[in-house]
Design a protein around this motif. Structure first.
Motif, PDB file in Angstrom:
ATOM      1  N   VAL A  46     -89.656  14.553  72.254  1.00 38.13           N
ATOM      2  CA  VAL A  46     -88.922  13.148  72.128  1.00 38.13           C
ATOM      3  C   VAL A  46     -89.068  12.379  70.843  1.00 38.13           C
ATOM      4  O   VAL A  46     -90.307  12.444  70.386  1.00 38.13           O
ATOM      5  N   ILE A  47     -87.938  11.857  70.522  1.00 34.98           N
ATOM      6  CA  ILE A  47     -87.999  11.044  69.084  1.00 34.98           C
ATOM      7  C   ILE A  47     -87.703   9.651  69.641  1.00 34.98           C
ATOM      8  O   ILE A  47     -86.323   9.548  70.359  1.00 34.98           O
ATOM      9  N   ASN A  48     -88.446   8.753  69.600  1.00 36.46           N
ATOM     10  CA  ASN A  48     -88.206   7.457  70.202  1.00 36.46           C
ATOM     11  C   ASN A  48     -87.136   6.714  69.164  1.00 36.46           C
ATOM     12  O   ASN A  48     -87.525   6.255  68.030  1.00 36.46           O
ATOM     13  N   ALA A  49     -85.861   6.456  69.882  1.00 32.01           N
ATOM     14  CA  ALA A  49     -84.971   6.026  69.126  1.00 32.01           C
ATOM     15  C   ALA A  49     -84.579   4.427  69.639  1.00 32.01           C
ATOM     16  O   ALA A  49     -83.545   3.754  69.126  1.00 32.01           O
ATOM     17  N   SER A  50     -85.723   3.934  70.075  1.00 32.66           N
ATOM     18  CA  SER A  50     -85.499   2.236  70.414  1.00 32.66           C
ATOM     19  C   SER A  50     -85.666   1.633  69.225  1.00 32.66           C
ATOM     20  O   SER A  50     -86.390   2.041  68.117  1.00 32.66           O
ATOM     21  N   ASP A  51     -84.763   0.493  68.956  1.00 32.83           N
ATOM     22  CA  ASP A  51     -84.835  -0.335  67.725  1.00 32.83           C
ATOM     23  C   ASP A  51     -83.963   0.768  66.787  1.00 32.83           C
ATOM     24  O   ASP A  51     -84.298   0.301  65.633  1.00 32.83           O
ATOM     25  N   ARG A  52     -83.269   1.531  67.055  1.00 34.32           N
ATOM     26  CA  ARG A  52     -82.450   2.182  66.263  1.00 34.32           C
ATOM     27  C   ARG A  52     -81.051   2.598  66.633  1.00 34.32           C
ATOM     28  O   ARG A  52     -80.604   2.493  68.010  1.00 34.32           O
ATOM     29  N   ILE A  53     -80.021   2.630  65.580  1.00 31.66           N
ATOM     30  CA  ILE A  53     -78.794   2.930  65.831  1.00 31.66           C
ATOM     31  C   ILE A  53     -78.742   4.588  65.539  1.00 31.66           C
ATOM     32  O   ILE A  53     -79.231   4.897  64.759  1.00 31.66           O
ATOM     33  N   VAL A  54     -78.308   5.058  66.538  1.00 31.44           N
ATOM     34  CA  VAL A  54     -77.990   6.693  66.469  1.00 31.44           C
ATOM     35  C   VAL A  54     -76.570   6.901  66.091  1.00 31.44           C
ATOM     36  O   VAL A  54     -75.775   6.593  67.085  1.00 31.44           O
ATOM     37  N   MET A  55     -76.235   7.533  65.055  1.00 32.52           N
ATOM     38  CA  MET A  55     -74.912   7.753  64.568  1.00 32.52           C
ATOM     39  C   MET A  55     -74.589   9.261  63.785  1.00 32.52           C
ATOM     40  O   MET A  55     -76.014   9.582  63.292  1.00 32.52           O
ATOM     41  N   PRO A  56     -73.635   9.563  63.594  1.00 32.20           N
ATOM     42  CA  PRO A  56     -73.677  10.816  62.853  1.00 32.20           C
ATOM     43  C   PRO A  56     -73.582  10.683  61.523  1.00 32.20           C
ATOM     44  O   PRO A  56     -73.563   9.526  60.939  1.00 32.20           O
ATOM     45  N   GLY A  57     -74.257  11.792  60.846  1.00 37.62           N
ATOM     46  CA  GLY A  57     -74.432  11.585  59.371  1.00 37.62           C
ATOM     47  C   GLY A  57     -73.285  11.316  58.465  1.00 37.62           C
ATOM     48  O   GLY A  57     -72.232  11.851  59.079  1.00 37.62           O
ATOM     49  N   PHE A  58     -73.213  10.750  57.497  1.00 35.91           N
ATOM     50  CA  PHE A  58     -72.250  10.472  56.701  1.00 35.91           C
ATOM     51  C   PHE A  58     -71.695  11.795  55.816  1.00 35.91           C
ATOM     52  O   PHE A  58     -72.465  12.637  55.694  1.00 35.91           O
ATOM     53  N   VAL A  59     -70.311  11.889  55.403  1.00 40.56           N
ATOM     54  CA  VAL A  59     -69.697  13.018  54.978  1.00 40.56           C
ATOM     55  C   VAL A  59     -69.310  12.377  53.388  1.00 40.56           C
ATOM     56  O   VAL A  59     -68.313  11.579  53.230  1.00 40.56           O
ATOM     57  N   ASP A  60     -69.837  12.813  52.432  1.00 38.70           N
ATOM     58  CA  ASP A  60     -69.259  12.629  51.131  1.00 38.70           C
ATOM     59  C   ASP A  60     -68.621  13.696  50.660  1.00 38.70           C
ATOM     60  O   ASP A  60     -69.206  14.820  50.251  1.00 38.70           O
ATOM     61  N   ASN A  61     -67.234  13.633  50.245  1.00 40.20           N
ATOM     62  CA  ASN A  61     -66.727  14.827  49.994  1.00 40.20           C
ATOM     63  C   ASN A  61     -66.059  14.992  48.535  1.00 40.20           C
ATOM     64  O   ASN A  61     -65.266  15.455  48.226  1.00 40.20           O
ATOM     65  N   HIS A  62     -66.968  14.278  47.597  1.00 38.96           N
ATOM     66  CA  HIS A  62     -66.727  14.305  46.236  1.00 38.96           C
ATOM     67  C   HIS A  62     -67.792  13.667  45.446  1.00 38.96           C
ATOM     68  O   HIS A  62     -67.809  12.476  45.299  1.00 38.96           O
ATOM     69  N   ARG A  63     -68.602  14.407  44.983  1.00 36.28           N
ATOM     70  CA  ARG A  63     -69.792  14.013  44.075  1.00 36.28           C
ATOM     71  C   ARG A  63     -70.248  15.001  42.970  1.00 36.28           C
ATOM     72  O   ARG A  63     -70.108  16.046  43.283  1.00 36.28           O
ATOM     73  N   HIS A  64     -70.409  14.437  41.719  1.00 35.40           N
ATOM     74  CA  HIS A  64     -70.849  15.300  40.563  1.00 35.40           C
ATOM     75  C   HIS A  64     -72.169  15.293  40.760  1.00 35.40           C
ATOM     76  O   HIS A  64     -72.874  14.402  39.711  1.00 35.40           O
ATOM     77  N   ALA A  65     -73.013  16.178  41.368  1.00 37.93           N
ATOM     78  CA  ALA A  65     -74.574  15.894  41.325  1.00 37.93           C
ATOM     79  C   ALA A  65     -75.212  16.177  40.135  1.00 37.93           C
ATOM     80  O   ALA A  65     -76.157  15.738  39.901  1.00 37.93           O
ATOM     81  N   TRP A  66     -74.683  17.112  39.238  1.00 35.98           N
ATOM     82  CA  TRP A  66     -75.417  17.470  37.956  1.00 35.98           C
ATOM     83  C   TRP A  66     -75.609  16.424  37.166  1.00 35.98           C
ATOM     84  O   TRP A  66     -76.308  16.592  36.297  1.00 35.98           O
ATOM     85  N   GLN A  67     -74.972  15.188  37.293  1.00 32.21           N
ATOM     86  CA  GLN A  67     -74.986  14.348  36.415  1.00 32.21           C
ATOM     87  C   GLN A  67     -76.191  13.132  36.963  1.00 32.21           C
ATOM     88  O   GLN A  67     -76.330  12.056  36.074  1.00 32.21           O
ATOM     89  N   THR A  68     -76.839  13.648  37.905  1.00 30.46           N
ATOM     90  CA  THR A  68     -78.024  12.567  38.377  1.00 30.46           C
ATOM     91  C   THR A  68     -78.948  12.162  37.401  1.00 30.46           C
ATOM     92  O   THR A  68     -79.571  10.982  37.385  1.00 30.46           O
ATOM     93  N   ALA A  69     -79.422  13.051  36.459  1.00 34.67           N
ATOM     94  CA  ALA A  69     -80.323  12.521  35.453  1.00 34.67           C
ATOM     95  C   ALA A  69     -79.984  11.389  34.528  1.00 34.67           C
ATOM     96  O   ALA A  69     -80.973  10.691  34.190  1.00 34.67           O
ATOM     97  N   LEU A  70     -78.802  11.366  34.616  1.00 33.44           N
ATOM     98  CA  LEU A  70     -78.470  10.027  33.579  1.00 33.44           C
ATOM     99  C   LEU A  70     -77.878   8.781  34.526  1.00 33.44           C
ATOM    100  O   LEU A  70     -77.192   8.026  34.136  1.00 33.44           O
ATOM    101  N   ARG A  71     -78.457   8.684  35.573  1.00 34.13           N
ATOM    102  CA  ARG A  71     -78.155   7.489  36.347  1.00 34.13           C
ATOM    103  C   ARG A  71     -78.224   6.152  35.764  1.00 34.13           C
ATOM    104  O   ARG A  71     -79.009   5.983  34.989  1.00 34.13           O
ATOM    105  N   GLY A  72     -77.020   5.335  35.944  1.00 29.77           N
ATOM    106  CA  GLY A  72     -77.267   4.138  35.388  1.00 29.77           C
ATOM    107  C   GLY A  72     -76.814   3.887  33.857  1.00 29.77           C
ATOM    108  O   GLY A  72     -76.446   2.663  33.751  1.00 29.77           O
ATOM    109  N   ILE A  73     -76.670   4.945  33.541  1.00 33.26           N
ATOM    110  CA  ILE A  73     -76.310   4.887  31.927  1.00 33.26           C
ATOM    111  C   ILE A  73     -74.999   4.180  31.718  1.00 33.26           C
ATOM    112  O   ILE A  73     -74.639   3.687  30.683  1.00 33.26           O
ATOM    113  N   GLY A  74     -73.846   4.701  32.821  1.00 39.61           N
ATOM    114  CA  GLY A  74     -72.501   4.410  32.384  1.00 39.61           C
ATOM    115  C   GLY A  74     -72.221   3.181  33.330  1.00 39.61           C
ATOM    116  O   GLY A  74     -71.004   3.028  33.503  1.00 39.61           O
ATOM    117  N   ALA A  75     -72.866   2.197  33.378  1.00 40.06           N
ATOM    118  CA  ALA A  75     -72.674   1.239  34.553  1.00 40.06           C
ATOM    119  C   ALA A  75     -71.375   0.188  33.819  1.00 40.06           C
ATOM    120  O   ALA A  75     -70.565  -0.359  34.300  1.00 40.06           O
TER     121      ALA A  75
END
Length: 429
Positions: A46-75
């Motif tokens: 049993v996982i107590n889900a009181s005080d929680r919203i239970v919803m499906p996980g998000f689906v991100d259908n387009h991300r270039h993960a290889w660039q993560t090391a340079l986070r924020g540099i191109g703001a």
């Protein structure tokens, strides 16, 4: 193995299941088997889900993960500056280890913020070792991932052998599957597009295609190359008529609202896509320029379109980020909603956090005020991968060190400062 999510506010995203102010979700062997107000399952964890919203996980259908090391540099970058920086300046200095570290941390970040399914749009195109490093990183992350292999930026070389090689190692029904990243007629010949689509059909792969210019979709249709398995990314310059062509073909559209607004693509296509008969989907794109969570992405898309015509509701955005995006990835039979028979890709969001308490309208709260700090528990295919706000079995200290070493090495090799002063110079047109 059985797991009972007990006593949560269930936002199922399935009209047949509906929402429950107080509900239970029973999971067995990774699948959702029941959703009801109360479920008796004495043999379940049993996982107590009181005080929680239970919803499906998000689906991100387009991300270039290889660039993560340079986070924020191109703001502050425009799109031409981003292209000059990422593809012409730093990418040549990426080793397979850099690809692995960026992809691993990028996928873990997405999972941490509730993205249970992510399409990783890979266009490093340096070597087989680079490709294998990206796949290995996705396999080493307990999320549902799609490795979308595309050619390098601006290249016209055939990639058939690369696609076949990687496809032979990725099972269609595994947690890590594959898609083909098309170049499209803006970047290569129409004959190459046709060949790549034929290869995708032969190998059972869906395709994803970045679109910038008006006329691209019309050209694809003229040559009989619009497919119901293709997702058009961005497409801000596309005409309403072309959007209807895409809808008539059964295709889908992925909108990255933060990147599109900041980099000068134009207004996100959310409302125009809906008017043309398309169900929009949402994606992050790249974290050197924007945040990597779906909450902020939904909020931007919602605010912009409401400002234009007032036509969207909060639940529309949840549809775009869950069941509609799952459909665009060909995974709607497995994920995207809390439906008996689907894999248990599920989030538990805190409702007692002071930033959202009291939660009166769950959908409205998620879209208007949600943030990654609410993501308490994440399950992927019934496996708990985040519990009590912490990723399970992940040595984040070691991974942070690894990514910082990668970032610093890349920057030194490319000769760029990391103090926020660097502005890349786009190529003259």
């Amino acid at each position: 193995m059985k797991i009972l999510l007990s006593g949560g506010t269930v936002v199922s995203m399935d009209p047949a299941v509906g929402d429950l102010d107080r509900g239970d979700v029973l999971i067995e062997d990774g699948l959702i088997v029941a959703v009801a107000e109360r479920i008796d399952a004495p043999d379940a964890e049993v996982i107590n889900a009181s005080d929680r919203i239970v919803m499906p996980g998000f689906v991100d259908n387009h991300r270039h993960a290889w660039q993560t090391a340079l986070r924020g540099i191109g703001a502050d970058w425009t799109f031409p500056e981003w292209a000059a920086a990422m593809h012409r300046t730093v990418k040549p200095h990426y080793t397979p280890e850099d690809v692995y570290a960026g992809t691993l941390l990028g996928r873990l970040e997405a999972l941490h913020s509730g993205v249970t399914t992510m399409l990783d749009w890979y266009h490093v195109a340096q070597s087989h070792a680079h490709e294998d490093a990206a796949v290995a990183a996705l396999r080493d992350t307990p999320g549902r991932s799609i490795f979308c292999l595309g050619a390098g930026w601006g290249t016209t070389d055939p990639i058939d052998d690369d696609i076949r090689r990687v496809r032979s190692d990725l099972a269609e029904d595994g947690l890590v599957s594959m898609a083909l990243g098309l170049r499209g007629p803006e970047a290569t010949s129409i004959d190459t597009v046709a060949r790549e689509l034929k290869l995708a059909a032969e190998l059972g792969l869906r395709t994803s295609l970045h679109i910038e210019a008006s006329g691209t979709i019309a050209e694809l249709r003229e040559h009989g190359l619009l497919r119901d398995t293709t997702t058009a990314v961005h497409a801000n310059g596309t005409s309403d008529e072309e959007l209807r062509m895409l809808a008539d073909a059964g295709g889908s559209i992925s909108i990255s609202p933060d990147v599109e607004l900041k980099m000068g693509f134009g207004s996100p296509m959310t409302g125009r896509a809906l008017a043309a008969g398309l169900r929009p989907t949402l994606s992050i794109d790249d974290v050197p320029s924007v945040g990597g969570d779906m909450f902020s992405t939904m909020r931007t898309a919602f605010a912009v379109q409401r400002g234009l015509d007032g036509g969207l509701r909060a639940r529309d955005l949840l549809d775009f980020a869950t069941v509609d995006a799952a459909h665009s990835c060909g995974l709607d039979a497995r994920t995207g909603s809390i439906t008996p028979g689907k894999d248990a890709d599920i989030l538990l969001l805190r409702t007692d956090d002071l930033t959202v308490f009291p939660v009166t309208d769950p959908a409205g709260t998620i879209v208007s005020a949600g943030h990654p700090g609410l993501v308490d528990t994440v399950l992927v295919a019934g496996r708990v991968v985040k519990r009590d706000g912490v990723l399970v079995g992940v040595d984040l200290a070691a991974l942070r060190t690894r990514l910082l070493e990668s970032r610093n090495r890349i920057a030194a090799a490319a000769g760029i400062p990391l103090d926020g002063t660097w502005r890349p110079q786009p190529e003259a047109e």
